[in-house]
Design a protein around this motif. Sequence first.
Motif, PDB file in Angstrom:
ATOM      1  N   GLN A   1      32.590  36.392  38.632  1.00 13.88           N
ATOM      2  CA  GLN A   1      32.766  37.574  37.797  1.00 13.88           C
ATOM      3  C   GLN A   1      31.757  37.521  36.675  1.00 13.88           C
ATOM      4  OE1 GLN A   1      36.764  38.270  36.360  1.00 13.88           O
ATOM      5  NE2 GLN A   1      36.315  40.429  36.032  1.00 13.88           N
TER       6      GLN A   1
ATOM      7  N   GLU B   1      33.402  43.573  37.977  1.00 12.44           N
ATOM      8  CA  GLU B   1      34.592  43.144  38.702  1.00 12.44           C
ATOM      9  C   GLU B   1      34.305  41.826  39.426  1.00 12.44           C
ATOM     10  OE1 GLU B   1      36.711  47.451  39.607  1.00 12.44           O
ATOM     11  OE2 GLU B   1      36.186  46.111  41.242  1.00 12.44           O
ATOM     12  N   ARG B   2      35.377  41.124  39.707  1.00  9.33           N
ATOM     13  CA  ARG B   2      35.260  39.890  40.463  1.00  9.33           C
ATOM     14  C   ARG B   2      34.738  40.216  41.859  1.00  9.33           C
ATOM     15  NH1 ARG B   2      40.209  35.863  39.702  1.00  9.33           N
ATOM     16  NH2 ARG B   2      39.577  36.339  37.565  1.00  9.33           N
ATOM     17  N   GLU B   3      33.816  39.396  42.369  1.00 12.19           N
ATOM     18  CA  GLU B   3      33.230  39.685  43.677  1.00 12.19           C
ATOM     19  C   GLU B   3      33.193  38.445  44.557  1.00 12.19           C
ATOM     20  OE1 GLU B   3      29.189  41.011  43.358  1.00 12.19           O
ATOM     21  OE2 GLU B   3      28.479  39.141  42.479  1.00 12.19           O
TER      22      GLU B   3
END
Length: 123
Positions: A38, A43-45
Motif C-alpha cells: 500500500q 489502495e492496497r494492491e
Amino acid sequence: VQLQASGGGLVQAGGSLRLSCAASGLTFSNYNMYWLRQAPEKEREFVAAVSGSGAFTRYADSVKGRFTISKDNAKNMVYLQMHSLKSEDTAVYYCAASRRWYTFGVPRDDDSWGRGTLVTVSS
C-alpha cells in the motif's frame, strides 16, 4: 495465526531488497501466501502469491521479472526478493496467509495479515 514481516528499508532506485515473513500458529504448507503493498494515498494492491506447496506463483504485471516470491515450508517462511527497484515500489509491504487462492486479488480481512514493513526507494 501470527505473521511478522521484516526486511524493509531505504534503498536507491535500481537496488535490491529481500523481505521476509515469519509465520506461526498454522500448518504452513496448507496456506497460500501473499505479498501486498500500500503506497501513500493508494489502495492496497496485490504484489505476488505462492501456493501452499510453493509450486505455483503469481505476480502483478508491475513487478513481474523483478520480484520473486518463495516459500520455505520447513522454516515457516515466505520471502519476496526485489530487484531493480523503482520509486513507484515505495510502499508498506504486507504478508498475508489464506487457505483461499486469490489469483490476483487481495486477501480478505478475515484472512491472516501481518504488520507491514516499509520499503522506500529513492530516485
